[in-house]
Design an enzyme around this catalytic site. Structure first.
Site, PDB file in Angstrom:
ATOM      1  N   GLU A   1      -4.476   8.188  -2.549  1.00 27.05           N
ATOM      2  CA  GLU A   1      -4.956   6.920  -2.022  1.00 27.05           C
ATOM      3  C   GLU A   1      -5.317   5.955  -3.154  1.00 27.05           C
ATOM      4  O   GLU A   1      -5.195   4.738  -2.990  1.00 27.05           O
ATOM      5  CB  GLU A   1      -6.161   7.172  -1.097  1.00 27.05           C
TER       6      GLU A   1
ATOM      7  N   HIS B   1       1.849   4.708  -2.698  1.00 26.65           N
ATOM      8  CA  HIS B   1       1.989   6.138  -2.399  1.00 26.65           C
ATOM      9  C   HIS B   1       3.369   6.635  -2.840  1.00 26.65           C
ATOM     10  O   HIS B   1       3.501   7.685  -3.466  1.00 26.65           O
ATOM     11  CB  HIS B   1       1.864   6.376  -0.894  1.00 26.65           C
TER      12      HIS B   1
ATOM     13  N   HIS C   1       0.837  -1.204   0.000  1.00 32.05           N
ATOM     14  CA  HIS C   1       0.000   0.000   0.000  1.00 32.05           C
ATOM     15  C   HIS C   1       0.878   1.262   0.000  1.00 32.05           C
ATOM     16  O   HIS C   1       0.729   2.138  -0.851  1.00 32.05           O
ATOM     17  CB  HIS C   1      -0.905  -0.030   1.241  1.00 32.05           C
ATOM     18  N   GLU C   2       1.793   1.325   0.955  1.00 33.50           N
ATOM     19  CA  GLU C   2       2.642   2.513   1.063  1.00 33.50           C
ATOM     20  C   GLU C   2       3.566   2.638  -0.150  1.00 33.50           C
ATOM     21  O   GLU C   2       3.917   3.745  -0.552  1.00 33.50           O
ATOM     22  CB  GLU C   2       3.444   2.504   2.370  1.00 33.50           C
TER      23      GLU C   2
HETATM   24 MG    MG Z   1      -2.803   5.389   2.335  1.00 33.75          MG
END
Ligand code: MG
Length: 485
Positions: A282, A256, A252-253
């Site tokens: 996001e 980003h 997830h990160e």
């Molecule tokens: Mg996030």
């Protein structure tokens, strides 16, 4: 004259990036007693940023400069928007919000650790009050929550966003119920995995996904997050009981960070080199976490790596079913892809009422627990895993949560477009050739910085405005197949 203006904009950008490093340091490595000094440092930077942004000089530039092209127009639009909002807020209030948030973070941290909501309550109360005052200065005639939402997502209307979220909730509820009724609950095939091995797997995954460790780093923190710029993108994950959680948090990160690293280097510290706000940000993390990291194609590729690192003997299908297990969990960041959005719905509801003054801070734990029971059919055993679980309120961030669900919708829409445009995307993922997808995202999203508004960006990349349909179609297809409905 535009060049003078841009130099000032870069100063502003650099102060912001310096503050981000201080915040990263506070959450990752700073000793607890450093809080007081850190609060002052960050507050000083915030005040300086506020001064630069609201100066008469800046006001004159924004009024007099005529953009010579689309890029200049975008810079003027973005700085102008921030200027207009900031100029209405007294400096003292800005400073107070920043200081209170810096003080609130360690109190939240300890309150969570000791399961002591009372410890955090006065800070939360203060932050709600300060942010309500802030909203009143920015747009006295608009609902305070909407003003706060615009700080995180300025280019989607809150009413439209609410409609989308409602469509999502309506679409998800029967699916979650169907799965719950089916009783299908495959367990994790991995058992206990020591923390060093969890981290080893995370590092291996990041390398294979293409994370540039020369321009990024990985650490651990209680609440995974990412920060940085195109030269230095930092992510954190946490290691714990579920080894696939540390992995998927990191993926997830990574999404980003990939966005951040894909921003144009020449425009560093100007809006053209900054990411679009939280919904788009996001969408990038969700796309990698869910559409890649929770896909069968990815696990066909990655399961051998996992088995080698953990010394296990899992099959791709087992792990795939494991990471897509749907089961209500009291903690949002440990929730599955579906019930997750019911957490968001609850937080949204409560914080909106808090900011509107319709509920008091001391009612929050009760409302939280009742809401969890209503939406998810479970009751948290403590406030630590109830209303204290998330860091955002300690930052004074109200209006942030809707962007999580909006980001998931955007991720589904982008991934559907990528799948149409990249022939055989599944096979490409299965071969671990992630650069193909990364390039597509860089081309469609990352490299544009803030040239386009959120709605323009989505429409350009996917040919349609943001919609809940691609997300619900994806959910129906994937979970329908997994759970047989
Ligand atoms: Mg996030």
């Amino acid at each position: 004259m535009y060049e003078d203006f841009l130099r000032e904009v870069r100063r502003l950008g650099n102060l912001g990036h310096a503050a981000s490093v201080l915040r990263w340091d506070q959450e990752v490595v700073m000793p607890e007693e450093g809080t007081g000094a850190r609060a002052e440092q960050i507050s000083t930077l915030s005040t300086q940023m506020h001064e630069l942004l609201t100066s008469e000089r800046m006001g004159r530039w924004l009024e007099e400069l005529e953009p010579r092209d689309r890029r200049e127009a975008a810079v003027l639009r973005e700085v102008g928007r921030r200027h207009e909002r900031a100029v209405r807020v007294p400096e003292r209030l800005v400073e107070e919000i920043s200081r209170t948030a810096s003080e609130a973070f360690p109190e939240w941290n300890r309150a969570k650790r000791e399961d002591d909501f009372e410890r955090f309550a006065p800070y939360l109360e203060r932050l709600v009050e300060l942010k309500r005052r802030y909203a009143g200065h920015v747009e006295p005639d608009v609902e305070p929550y909407e003003v706060l939402f615009q700080d995180f997502e300025p280019y989607l209307d809150l009413r439209d966003a609410e409609d989308l979220l409602e469509e999502m909730r309506r679409g998800l509820s029967p699916v979650v119920e169907e799965i719950g009724a089916g009783g299908a609950e495959p367990g994790s095939p991995l058992g206990e995995v020591p923390e060093e091995r969890q981290m080893a797997l995370v590092i291996r995954a990041l390398e294979l996904l293409g994370f540039d460790f020369a321009r990024g780093r990985l650490d651990t923190s209680p609440h995974p997050f990412s920060t940085g710029n195109q030269f230095d993108a930092r992510i954190t994950t946490r290691v714990g009981s579920d080894p696939l959680d540390s992995l998927l948090s990191a993926v997830h990160e990574f999404g980003h960070a990939l966005y951040t690293l894909g921003l144009p280097v020449d425009h560093y510290a100007t809006p053209l080199g900054e990411p679009r706000e939280l919904t788009v940000h996001e969408s990038q993390s969700r796309l990698w976490e869910n559409h890649v990291g929770r896909s069968l194609a990815f696990w066909r590729f990655f399961t051998p790596v996992l088995n080698e690192t953990f010394g296990t003997d899992a099959s791709p299908g087992e792990v795939y079913r494991g990471v897509n297990r749907v089961r209500p969990h009291p903690v949002r960041v440990e929730s599955d892809e579906l019930t997750y959005h019911l957490h968001v719905a609850l937080r949204f509801e409560i914080e909106r009422d808090l900011v509107a003054g319709e509920v008091e801070v001391d009612e929050v734990p009760g409302l939280w627990n009742d809401g969890m029971e209503r939406y998810l059919g479970i009751r948290p055993e403590s406030d630590a895993e109830g209303c204290l679980q998330d860091v955002h309120w300690s930052h004074g961030s109200f209006g942030y949560f809707p962007t999580y669900s909006l980001g998931s919708m955007m991720a589904a829409q982008l991934y559907a477009s990528a799948s149409e445009e990249i022939r055989g995307l599944d096979d490409i993922v299965e071969r671990g050739e992630f650069e193909t997808l990364s390039s597509w995202l860089r081309e469609e999203v990352h490299r544009h910085g803030q040239v386009y508004t959120t709605d323009e960006l989505v429409e350009r990349a996917t040919g349609a405005p943001l919609s809940s349909e691609p997300f619900l179609a994806y959910v129906g297809e994937k979970f329908g197949e997994l759970y047989g409905f």
